[in-house]
Design an enzyme around this catalytic site. Structure first.
Site, PDB file in Angstrom:
ATOM      1  N   GLU A 452       0.863  -1.364  -0.105  1.00 45.55           N
ATOM      2  CA  GLU A 452      -0.200  -0.113   0.038  1.00 45.55           C
ATOM      3  C   GLU A 452       0.768   1.316  -0.111  1.00 45.55           C
ATOM      4  O   GLU A 452       1.844   1.385   0.906  1.00 45.55           O
ATOM      5  CB  GLU A 452      -0.783  -0.069   1.145  1.00 45.55           C
ATOM      6  N   ASP A 525      -0.484  -0.699   6.008  1.00 54.30           N
ATOM      7  CA  ASP A 525      -0.225  -0.052   7.160  1.00 54.30           C
ATOM      8  C   ASP A 525      -0.803  -0.701   8.499  1.00 54.30           C
ATOM      9  O   ASP A 525      -2.108  -1.254   8.055  1.00 54.30           O
ATOM     10  CB  ASP A 525      -0.654   1.177   7.209  1.00 54.30           C
ATOM     11  N   ASP A 527      -2.889   0.329  10.404  1.00 59.87           N
ATOM     12  CA  ASP A 527      -3.743   1.443  10.905  1.00 59.87           C
ATOM     13  C   ASP A 527      -5.161   1.334  10.079  1.00 59.87           C
ATOM     14  O   ASP A 527      -5.413   0.227   9.555  1.00 59.87           O
ATOM     15  CB  ASP A 527      -3.352   2.781  10.688  1.00 59.87           C
ATOM     16  N   ASP A 529      -6.890   2.695   7.995  1.00 59.15           N
ATOM     17  CA  ASP A 529      -6.964   2.618   6.668  1.00 59.15           C
ATOM     18  C   ASP A 529      -6.296   1.690   6.027  1.00 59.15           C
ATOM     19  O   ASP A 529      -6.882   1.017   5.078  1.00 59.15           O
ATOM     20  CB  ASP A 529      -5.922   4.058   6.032  1.00 59.15           C
TER      21      ASP A 529
END
Ligand code: 0RA
Length: 659
Positions: A452, A525, A527, A529
């Protein structure tokens, strides 16, 4: 957290590449087991020597198989109409207790063996209480191997029977009786209770039952046996309980599966038939979704690989829709016939057959092989489906119109694909420009990292071993295929480069042999997102490249959350749990939290996510496509309310998921 938490608590689970052992030692008690018992136990020793032969594996799947085995016996008793209630309790000390209100396993002495029938059932292979001809006709696959197998693989097993006016108990250790059957106090009613504690010497990977797995299977059992009440209680850390009871049976199953979908007709179609040798139940409803969800069962066993019952259903359905469409002139003369896929777009269907002598075939023994069932299902449905369509003609019209739309969209997708194919976009010879491929041509050793964001792609490219590791950067959020038909997906450049890089093609044209990598790792990631992008990618793979998932080629790369420096040493910690554990030994540790992959330097990224010796890579397993479908439609579909509810209920497990 584990990657598992970010996706689905159960259906799509992840198994660590490196399996850790966490078996606690068991204090084995001496039992007064004498030579006279040895003959009987030979069978169980075979089970203990090769448990995999009887329960599939000694991993989590095999572990749960112990529960299914015991529950199956109680369900058999219920199917024979002798029991109406089953209670499963996950005990605080790691055991599992299954109680039913059936007739109770007989305890009387057998004329020949001079031993209690209870003892025989629990210590003899293939004597799983099924010696009564006729009553227990349904069992198969790995199921139905008998409670004795559970006994053989349990450190301890306690049986408690209520029948003939009394309570009767007997205990076992590793399959061997600890004593004789004890007659207890007077008791009314009847029933069987089996409590067992899995043997940690056998289940070395884990002996911990998963509530989600057990709950899911018991709910399924309740759906498949209308009216049967199954209660599940968890007495471990976070006590909880659920009761499953569905008067509507498979109809309720379909309603449940369609909770977060948008049905295009209000009645769930319910068809059933029975003859001397088999029983058929079908429940179905079309929704506005673009995928089909066909769930089939034979004798309560989920036939993941399909089989003759599914084949009969498909043939009958396609014919019924085409015939009805033609006769009502919804399908015009110029229109070509609806294909099976067109007919099933958006369809949720549960097909359940109960068969006298089921033959289970296929790699995982979940494909029904009985040829007579194909013609039985076909014949029954050739009669019942047209009848239903005639009686509900306005709903039938809507269904056929939806199939026609599917046909048009499929045509358009085919054209789009042909077009892109002509441009060589989908051919492996024209790989996407963004792909940094590996030099090895051996796909069984090659790995593709889907990364990503551009900021991480740089370090990943520099940190990889370019001999066998390829990098494909994905920018931003890819298209949510749950909300778009294939034709739209094929216009999305991120999706196109994904398809080209992997090399297998998609949908009907998927060919596993053409996979350019046997490991496809999603690196996003740690997180919200990142979790969302991972779910989008998994949704795409699940909907259009399912065999890639089923082959176990898809992995999730788990970058660490924290970095801690202690002197010269750097430690990477996966999550808060690991951090807490680390702090016990290093109370002064000052961790820094990675906000994104981009914050890691080349070497850090390589060590924590790419180097096979040090990385954490979790394999994505599609255990149960039905449940996975449910999760994907909840998480990626239109129904905001059920998404909220799901996320609240599973908050602990999917805390990193974007809402
Ligand atoms: C053999 C014969 C009978 C019942 C059972 C087995 C039986 C087994 C299990 C296992 C779990 N629950 C069970 N409930 C019953 C019938 C004996 C009779 O005729 O009363």
């Amino acid at each position: 957290m584990s990657a598992k938490s970010a996706i689905a608590p159960d259906a799509i689970s992840t198994g660590a590449e490196h399996i850790s052992t966490r078996g606690r030692p068991v204090a084995a008690k001496k039992s007064d087991y004498g030579a006279k018992d040895i003959k009987v136990l030979e069978g169980l020793e075979a089970v203990q020597r090769r448990p995999g032969m009887y329960i599939g594996s000694t991993g989590p799947k095999g572990l749960h198989h112990l529960i299914w085995e015991v529950v199956d016996n109680s369900v058999d008793e219920a199917m024979a109409d002798f029991a109406s209630r089953i209670e499963v309790t996950l005990l605080e000390d790691g055991g599992c207790r299954v109680t039913d209100n059936g007739r109770g396993i007989p305890v009387a002495q057998h004329a020949k063996t001079k031993e209690s029938a209870l003892t025989t059932v629990l210590t003899t292979l293939h004597a799983g209480g099924k010696f009564e001809q006729g009553a227990y006709t349904v069992s198969g696959g790995l199921h139905g191997v008998g409670v004795s197998v559970v006994n053989a693989l349990s450190a301890r097993l306690d049986a408690r029977i209520v029948r003939d006016g009394f309570e009767w108990t007997q205990s076992f250790e590793k399959g061997k009786p600890v004593g004789k059957v004890e007659k207890g106090k007077a008791a009314k009613r009847t029933g069987t209770t089996i409590a067992f504690w899995p043997d940690e010497d056998v289940f070395t990977e884990t002996t911990e039952f998963s509530y989600a797995t057990v709950s899911h299977r018991l709910r399924e059992m309740a759906f498949l046996n209308a009216g049967l009440e199954i209660r599940l209680a968890d007495e471990r850390e976070e006590a909880k309980s659920e009761t499953f009871m569905y008067k509507g049976g498979v109809v309720d199953f379909v309603k449940h599966l369609n909770t977060s979908k948008d049905p295009i007709h209000s009645h769930v179609i319910s068809l059933s038939d029975v003859n001397d040798d088999a029983e058929l139940e079908v429940a179905m409803q079309w929704t506005s979704a673009y995928s089909e969800n066909v769930l089939s069962f034979a004798n309560n066993i989920h036939t993941h690989e399909g089989g003759t019952h599914e084949e009969g259903f498909r043939t009958a359905l396609t014919k019924a829709l085409n015939d009805f469409g033609r006769s009502k002139n919804i399908l015009k003369e110029k229109d070509v016939n609806l294909s099976g896929e067109d007919a099933r777009e958006g369809l949720t269907v549960v097909i359940s057959v109960k068969v006298r002598n089921p033959q289970f075939e296929g790699q995982t023994k979940t494909k029904l092989g009985n040829t007579e069932i194909r013609s039985y299902v076909l014949k029954s449905l050739n009669r019942m489906l047209p009848e239903w369509l005639e009686r509900h003609s306005s709903e039938a019209r809507r269904i056929i119109e939806k199939s026609l739309q599917a046909q048009k969209a499929r045509d358009a997708a085919r054209k789009a694909r042909d077009l892109t194919r002509r441009k060589s976009l989908l051919e492996s010879s024209a790989l996407p420009g963004k792909l940094a491929d590996c030099s090895s041509k051996d796909s069984s050793l090659s790995e593709l990292f889907i990364v990503e964001g551009d900021s991480a792609a740089g370090p990943a490219k520099r940190g990889r071993d370019s001999e066998f590791q390829a990098i494909l950067p994905i920018r931003g959020k890819i298209l949510n295929v749950e909300k778009a038909r294939l034709v739209k997906a094929l216009q999305n450049t991120e999706i196109l480069s994904l398809i080209t890089a992997i090399g297998t093609g998609i949908g009907e044209e998927f060919d596993l042999e053409k996979a350019r990598y046997h490991k496809v790792a999603l690196l996003t990631d740690a997180d919200v997102d990142g979790a969302h992008i991972r779910t989008l990618l998994l949704t795409f793979l699940f909907r259009h490249m399912k065999p890639l998932l089923e082959a176990g080629y898809v992995y999730i790369s788990v970058p660490p959350f924290y970095r801690v420096k202690i002197g010269k040493n750097v430690h990477y910690l996966a999550d808060d749990e690991e951090l807490a554990a680390f702090r016990k030994d290093h109370p002064k540790a000052k961790p820094t939290r990675f906000k994104g992959l981009g914050e890691m330097n080349d070497n850090e990224l390589a060590v924590t996510t790419m180097d096979p010796a040090t990385r954490t890579l979790l394999r994505v397993e599609v255990e149960d496509a039905a449940y996975a479908d449910e999760i994907f439609s909840i998480l990626m579909g239109e129904d905001v309310a059920s998404r909220k509810k799901f996320i609240q209920q599973n908050a602990k497990d999917i805390r990193f998921l974007d809402i």
